[in-house]
Design a protein around this motif. Structure first.
Motif, PDB file in Angstrom:
ATOM      1  N   ASP A  38     -11.201  47.638 -28.131  1.00  0.00           N
ATOM      2  CA  ASP A  38     -11.382  48.625 -28.481  1.00  0.00           C
ATOM      3  C   ASP A  38     -10.528  49.523 -28.234  1.00  0.00           C
ATOM      4  OD1 ASP A  38     -10.319  47.867 -25.896  1.00  0.00           O
ATOM      5  OD2 ASP A  38     -12.216  48.150 -25.048  1.00  0.00           O
ATOM      6  N   ASP A  39     -10.721  50.594 -27.892  1.00  0.00           N
ATOM      7  CA  ASP A  39      -9.571  51.966 -28.363  1.00  0.00           C
ATOM      8  C   ASP A  39      -8.627  51.828 -26.822  1.00  0.00           C
ATOM      9  OD1 ASP A  39     -11.064  52.546 -25.484  1.00  0.00           O
ATOM     10  OD2 ASP A  39     -12.452  54.436 -27.269  1.00  0.00           O
ATOM     11  N   PRO A  92      -8.293  47.309 -17.523  1.00  0.00           N
ATOM     12  CA  PRO A  92      -7.532  47.782 -17.254  1.00  0.00           C
ATOM     13  C   PRO A  92      -7.247  49.027 -18.869  1.00  0.00           C
ATOM     14  CG  PRO A  92      -6.714  46.461 -17.628  1.00  0.00           C
ATOM     15  CD  PRO A  92      -7.789  45.713 -17.932  1.00  0.00           C
ATOM     16  N   ILE A  93      -6.703  50.132 -18.439  1.00  0.00           N
ATOM     17  CA  ILE A  93      -6.737  50.735 -19.793  1.00  0.00           C
ATOM     18  C   ILE A  93      -4.731  50.218 -20.333  1.00  0.00           C
ATOM     19  CG2 ILE A  93      -4.453  52.312 -18.827  1.00  0.00           C
ATOM     20  CD1 ILE A  93      -6.193  54.949 -19.669  1.00  0.00           C
ATOM     21  N   TYR A  94      -4.899  50.150 -21.747  1.00  0.00           N
ATOM     22  CA  TYR A  94      -4.168  49.446 -22.521  1.00  0.00           C
ATOM     23  C   TYR A  94      -2.991  49.469 -22.189  1.00  0.00           C
ATOM     24  CZ  TYR A  94      -2.298  53.971 -25.332  1.00  0.00           C
ATOM     25  OH  TYR A  94      -2.070  54.620 -25.736  1.00  0.00           O
ATOM     26  N   TRP A  95      -2.457  50.850 -22.109  1.00  0.00           N
ATOM     27  CA  TRP A  95      -0.449  51.112 -21.752  1.00  0.00           C
ATOM     28  C   TRP A  95      -0.333  50.282 -19.870  1.00  0.00           C
ATOM     29  CZ3 TRP A  95      -0.530  53.512 -16.681  1.00  0.00           C
ATOM     30  CH2 TRP A  95      -1.411  54.953 -16.397  1.00  0.00           C
ATOM     31  N   VAL A 135     -17.081  36.623 -36.358  1.00  0.00           N
ATOM     32  CA  VAL A 135     -17.282  38.190 -35.665  1.00  0.00           C
ATOM     33  C   VAL A 135     -18.346  38.348 -35.039  1.00  0.00           C
ATOM     34  CG1 VAL A 135     -17.753  41.099 -36.019  1.00  0.00           C
ATOM     35  CG2 VAL A 135     -16.212  39.412 -37.731  1.00  0.00           C
ATOM     36  N   LEU A 136     -18.715  38.488 -33.639  1.00  0.00           N
ATOM     37  CA  LEU A 136     -19.895  38.616 -32.519  1.00  0.00           C
ATOM     38  C   LEU A 136     -20.561  39.803 -32.334  1.00  0.00           C
ATOM     39  CD1 LEU A 136     -18.730  34.881 -30.333  1.00  0.00           C
ATOM     40  CD2 LEU A 136     -20.428  35.614 -32.555  1.00  0.00           C
ATOM     41  N   HIS A 137     -19.060  40.280 -32.820  1.00  0.00           N
ATOM     42  CA  HIS A 137     -19.510  41.248 -31.801  1.00  0.00           C
ATOM     43  C   HIS A 137     -18.841  42.713 -32.449  1.00  0.00           C
ATOM     44  CE1 HIS A 137     -21.007  45.447 -30.066  1.00  0.00           C
ATOM     45  NE2 HIS A 137     -21.620  45.520 -30.107  1.00  0.00           N
ATOM     46  N   ASN A 138     -19.643  44.099 -33.286  1.00  0.00           N
ATOM     47  CA  ASN A 138     -17.997  44.838 -34.404  1.00  0.00           C
ATOM     48  C   ASN A 138     -18.428  45.756 -33.473  1.00  0.00           C
ATOM     49  OD1 ASN A 138     -16.613  45.798 -35.523  1.00  0.00           O
ATOM     50  ND2 ASN A 138     -17.496  45.271 -37.372  1.00  0.00           N
ATOM     51  N   ASN A 139     -17.901  47.092 -33.866  1.00  0.00           N
ATOM     52  CA  ASN A 139     -17.675  48.105 -33.936  1.00  0.00           C
ATOM     53  C   ASN A 139     -16.535  48.721 -35.051  1.00  0.00           C
ATOM     54  OD1 ASN A 139     -14.558  48.173 -32.537  1.00  0.00           O
ATOM     55  ND2 ASN A 139     -15.386  49.342 -31.026  1.00  0.00           N
ATOM     56  N   VAL A 140     -15.922  50.096 -35.107  1.00  0.00           N
ATOM     57  CA  VAL A 140     -15.260  51.821 -35.399  1.00  0.00           C
ATOM     58  C   VAL A 140     -13.720  50.599 -35.152  1.00  0.00           C
ATOM     59  CG1 VAL A 140     -14.371  53.379 -36.855  1.00  0.00           C
ATOM     60  CG2 VAL A 140     -16.929  52.727 -36.017  1.00  0.00           C
ATOM     61  N   GLU A 141     -13.373  50.944 -33.911  1.00  0.00           N
ATOM     62  CA  GLU A 141     -11.856  49.862 -33.984  1.00  0.00           C
ATOM     63  C   GLU A 141     -12.038  48.898 -34.449  1.00  0.00           C
ATOM     64  OE1 GLU A 141      -9.957  52.089 -32.684  1.00  0.00           O
ATOM     65  OE2 GLU A 141     -11.411  54.032 -31.939  1.00  0.00           O
ATOM     66  N   ALA A 142     -12.692  47.920 -34.044  1.00  0.00           N
ATOM     67  CA  ALA A 142     -11.988  46.673 -35.471  1.00  0.00           C
ATOM     68  C   ALA A 142     -11.850  46.620 -36.530  1.00  0.00           C
ATOM     69  CB  ALA A 142     -12.738  45.797 -35.161  1.00  0.00           C
ATOM     70  N   ASN A 194     -21.616  48.688 -25.781  1.00  0.00           N
ATOM     71  CA  ASN A 194     -20.880  47.161 -26.794  1.00  0.00           C
ATOM     72  C   ASN A 194     -19.965  48.638 -27.505  1.00  0.00           C
ATOM     73  OD1 ASN A 194     -23.399  46.082 -26.006  1.00  0.00           O
ATOM     74  ND2 ASN A 194     -24.648  47.829 -26.359  1.00  0.00           N
ATOM     75  N   GLN A 195     -19.410  49.549 -27.305  1.00  0.00           N
ATOM     76  CA  GLN A 195     -17.984  49.626 -28.410  1.00  0.00           C
ATOM     77  C   GLN A 195     -17.461  49.123 -28.072  1.00  0.00           C
ATOM     78  OE1 GLN A 195     -18.138  54.508 -26.667  1.00  0.00           O
ATOM     79  NE2 GLN A 195     -19.515  53.567 -25.016  1.00  0.00           N
ATOM     80  N   TYR A 196     -17.205  47.707 -28.624  1.00  0.00           N
ATOM     81  CA  TYR A 196     -16.644  47.234 -28.910  1.00  0.00           C
ATOM     82  C   TYR A 196     -16.371  45.915 -29.966  1.00  0.00           C
ATOM     83  CZ  TYR A 196     -19.101  43.375 -27.013  1.00  0.00           C
ATOM     84  OH  TYR A 196     -20.141  42.893 -26.395  1.00  0.00           O
TER      85      TYR A 196
END
Length: 917
Positions: free
Chosen positions: A829-830, A350-353, A855-862, A840-842
């Motif tokens: 994620d975002d 779902p979208i976050y909101w 940290v098993l996976h990383n992106n800019v958001e985190a 892979n954006q998460y």
């Protein structure tokens, strides 16, 4: 002899109940059976005599009542001996004085007319191995009492995975309707299946056993197989009385197997017991006597009855399609659900909101009135992410319009919501007004031009009646309709930039039966057998069964309508918004979770409805639709303050949280009540917002792995029989136990705690349970929460919207097990980009041991999120020092064994360790 021997096994070895006879004969008392079993052991000669008697002319008295399979299931018929024997069945009035040969719709009882041992069925006449399993030919020699028997069938058994068996029984001479949802196509036979398959030849039957325990999870030899054009029926034994699923019905979470008929045919009706409701989900999960679990999915969309009886056994009775079913071997309940959604499709992320607080009512009457409620919520600093409107906003209740007089400021309201990081959702009904002057209403004019509407039996646009008056119904089984739906949404979005859709009345519902011109008189409208649908007619409050759709007759497509509309809506929103779509649908079918969530319909402001919402929520999590909730405080009737407070507390833990009520009822948003009630509701919602990282991560696991979000205790404690019927409590994930108040006028609640160590979420006080019920204090401003030992959860400081809350630093709460360990995780994620996991954006972080992040996976958001503090429950001794990444850190320690470490400022994107000595 086999029959009597197996009956003896049932009495002497209860766990062998599911090995019962191919088709038992007619009625015998337990006492006589016990005597027979003893004599069987002592005297073989007696057994031979009994065998002669069994097959003699007096074999009409050999089936225990619990094992009678109904030979005359038609509703409203007084079953007489003459009617019964005309079907070559046994007639014995049930011993229970409350039993009746007349079964009104929605009720059932011990059958007075039932199948004898030798009732004709199919025989297996040939069989061959295939690359996936086996194929066989089935033949019936004797006609049944329903018309158009199909005398030759093809059986296809596919060993698709080690835990999934797929069985199809089809007519090799004629193609029949098959449900148009995508299912996986296995190309390689399972190498180490957890099941064995046996085939009975005469009569034909399939017996599936769990290889590890020998438990029989399927045995279709217990009653005859029917396969006529409009009547298909088969029965199977169940390994125990613990059966769940079979939506959508209002009932307890654990189904009653005492002659309980669950009818499936999508219907617009307020939730009530013993009635077919909005959705159709022919899937059950069963727990075996050893604590293992398995699942069964019947892929069929036609009207059907599912009959549970105390043998225990289940009968599937449908009026079209084919016999196409799956068996899932688990072996634990959670694995069963995973295997089920592997077939029907995983729920969307779902979208976050979507996980915030939603507010709606039918009866705001103006956009300004709607806006005032939003402003009032802000003034009282009560969290709210989404504002909705019911049909009030429309001009004359017509889709894709808004009332330019009463809702003139609607576009401004939506802009204001967006300015405050809030969102707007509007309702849409499928019925399109057909009476507007030509050229004045684009949706209908363009729909006629493109041919998108359902046709009647003569090929003309079928006209029903809903809120705008006379209406036509889009045929969502046609891709042309999907494009037309998108064009309408796009055009309206240019006027009112909505963020999500609420699709209602999509069973589809009509205020007239069939159409304004009625329906033909034929076997499609009046089949030889009609399941126990409300009102007794397939066309009741919907369109004609004989109506024509692109893919098939409405007779076959009816219960798929909500699914196909949700699919069209989700696709359109992706194109319009380029974000994850938010759709909430009333009518649902398997695979719906890929496209929408669900609310539990038009409930009432009653304590009973508060309680039954838990079973509904848990059931839909089993069915692969985790984004689910009930109308908080109830839809119809005026909500009393205490009820609304308690419901808001429970609703704060629905995966989907919306307060919604009906026209001409009192307002029930939090600001409408006393300061005490407002404070209690605000606290409950702030608590939900603080737990957003937990909930969001759970939805990630639902999307990727097919896990449940709101989870029955039985899923985590399948060996504890005391959890099997518990639908007054539930878990978020594996470790957060919710114990709501479900009664009026109390300041305590009794909750069951499975064996282990549990911690009060708020204080960290521990409870060591042996598997017992405990009394918990529950003043009006509190909902009880407990953390299971071995659990780590991430929380955040809550704010008025999730956009603000989700940017706050994390606080970690760790509930230590006896050996001082705990584990948890976080997905981030975002919040709105489509397919972030797939692309892979998460970021994904796990927490384990005492406290080590990895940290098993990383992106800019985190990288923008920090860990501010951590609390540890169950630290047995006060530490002399606490180390964070090998450096001394400030800490506090309380007498109830709670350790807190503050001012951490740790980057979530980097591994860290917290330890003490």
């Amino acid at each position: 002899m086999r029959f009597l021997f197996l009956l003896c096994l049932k009495i002497l070895e209860p766990e062998e109940a599911s090995l019962l006879p191919p088709r038992p004969s007619c009625s015998i008392t337990t006492g006589l059976l016990v005597t027979g079993c003893l004599l069987l052991v002592l005297c073989g000669a007696w057994l031979l005599g009994t065998m002669f008697w069994l097959h003699g002319p007096s074999n009409q008295h050999l089936i225990p009542e619990a094992w009678r399979f109904d030979c005359y299931p038609e509703r409203g018929v007084v079953v007489t001996k003459e009617l019964c024997e005309a079907r070559n069945c046994c007639f014995i009035p049930a011993s229970s004085p409350s039993s009746s040969a007349t079964r009104p719709p929605g009720r059932n009882g011990i059958p007075w007319c039932f199948y004898p041992l030798d009732f004709p069925s199919y025989s297996l006449v040939s069989i061959e191995d295939t690359s996936m399993g086996q194929k066989a030919k089935l033949v019936r020699e004797v006609k049944t009492y329903y018309p158009a028997d199909i005398f030759t069938l093809e059986l296809d058994i596919r060993h698709e995975t080690d835990t999934r068996l797929h069985v199809r029984i089809t007519d090799p001479s004629n193609a029949r309707f098959e449900v148009p949802i995508s299912v996986p196509t296995a190309t390689k036979k399972a190498e180490n299946p957890q099941y064995t398959v046996e085939l009975s030849k005469d009569p034909f039957g399939v017996i599936v056993k769990r290889r590890s325990t020998g438990a029989v999870v399927l045995n279709t030899t217990v009653a005859p197989l029917f396969y006529a054009d409009q009547f298909l029926q088969f029965s199977t034994s169940l390994p125990s009385q613990f059966i769940y699923g079979l939506g959508e019905h209002r009932s307890t979470f654990l189904h009653d197997v005492h002659w309980n008929t669950l009818t499936m045919w999508a219907r617009d009706v307020p939730p009530m017991e013993k009635t077919n409701l909005y959705g159709v989900h022919p899937f059950y999960l069963a727990v075996e006597n050893e604590g293992n679990a398995h699942g069964f999915f019947f892929l069929n969309s036609n009207a059907m009855d599912v009959v549970l009886q105390p043998a225990p056994a289940v009968t599937w009775r449908t009026i079209g399609g084919i016999l196409d079913f799956y068996v899932f071997l688990g072996p634990d309940p959670g694995s069963v659900v995973e295997q089920y959604v592997d077939v029907i499709g995983h729920p969307a992320m779902p979208i976050y909101w979507a996980l915030g607080y939603h507010l709606c009512r039918w009866g705001y009457k103006t956009s300004d009135a709607t806006w005032e409620v939003v402003k009032s919520m802000r003034n009282y600093k009560i969290p709210q992410d989404v504002q909705w409107n019911d049909i009030d906003y429309m001009s004359q209740y017509m889709d894709f319009t808004f009332d330019s007089t009463n809702f003139a400021t609607l576009p401004d309201l939506v802009k204001d919501l967006h300015t405050h990081n809030q969102r707007y959702v509007m309702i849409l009904d499928p019925g399109i007004s057909s009476t507007q002057p030509q050229g004045s209403y684009w949706p209908y004019d363009e729909g006629l031009k493109r041919g998108v509407f359902i046709k009647d039996a003569e090929g003309k646009t079928l006209i029903g009646k809903v809120w705008p008056g006379l209406t036509a119904y889009p045929d969502f089984s046609d891709n042309v309709t999907h494009e037309w739906w998108y064009d309408n949404l796009r055009r309206f979005h240019e006027k009112v930039p909505f963020d999500g859709l609420w699709i209602d009345m999509n069973e589809p519902s009509s205020f007239v039966d069939g159409s304004t011109n009625g329906c033909p008189s034929n076997s499609i409208e009046n089949p030889p057998y009609t399941p126990g649908v409300l009102g007794g007619l397939l066309r009741g409050k919907t369109v004609c069964a004989s109506a024509q759709q692109k893919q098939s007759l409405h007779y076959n497509m009816h219960s798929l309508y909500g699914l196909l509309e949700a699919k069209a809506s989700a696709s359109a929103l992706k194109r319009i918004l380029a974000k994850r779509p938010f759709v909430i649908s009333r009518s649902t079918f398997p695979s719906q979770g890929m496209y929408s969530g669900h609310w539990l319909g038009d409930n009432r402001s009653q304590w009973k409805d508060l309680y039954t919402s838990i079973a509904g929520m848990l059931t839909f999590n089993l069915l692969g639709i985790p984004l689910v909730g009930a109308d908080i405080c109830g839809f119809s009737e005026d909500a009393q303050e205490e009820l609304c407070v308690r419901w808001t507390q429970l609703g704060a833990f629905y995966p989907f949280t919306r307060n919604h009520n009906s026209i001409d009822t009192k307002p029930q948003d939090p600001t409408a009540f006393s300061p005490l009630a407002q404070t209690a509701m605000k606290q409950a919602l702030l608590l939900r917002y603080s737990l957003f990282p937990v909930l969001y991560t759970l939805f990630h696991h639902a999307h990727v792995h097919g896990h449940t979000v709101a989870r029955p205790l039985m899923f985590e404690f399948p060996k504890d029989v005391k959890t099997y019927g518990n639908d007054k409590q539930f878990l978020w994930g594996k470790g957060l136990l919710v114990t709501p108040v479900l009664e009026a006028g109390v300041d305590y609640v009794n909750g069951y705690f499975p064996e282990g160590l549990w911690y009060d979420y708020y204080t960290g006080d521990s409870v060591s349970s042996k598997g017992e019920e405990l009394r918990l204090g529950a003043p009006l401003d509190k909902i009880n929460l407990h953390l299971r030992e071995g659990t780590v959860i991430p929380t955040q400081t809550p704010n008025l919207t999730l956009w603000v809350s989700s940017g706050q630093p994390l606080h970690l709460v760790s509930a230590l097990s006896g050996d001082g360990s705990a584990t948890g995780d976080l997905f981030w994620d975002d919040g709105e980009t489509i397919d972030t996991y797939e692309t892979n954006q998460y970021a994904y972080i796990i927490f384990n041991k005492t406290m080590t992040s990895q940290v098993l996976h990383n992106n800019v958001e985190a990288s923008n999120i920090t860990v501010e503090s951590a609390t540890f429950y169950g630290v047995k001794e006060k530490p002399s020092k606490v180390l964070v990444n090998s450096k001394d850190a400030h800490f506090t320690y309380r007498a109830n064994q709670v350790l807190t470490v503050d001012d951490l400022e740790l980057k979530l994107s980097q591994n860290f360790t917290i330890s003490w000595m």
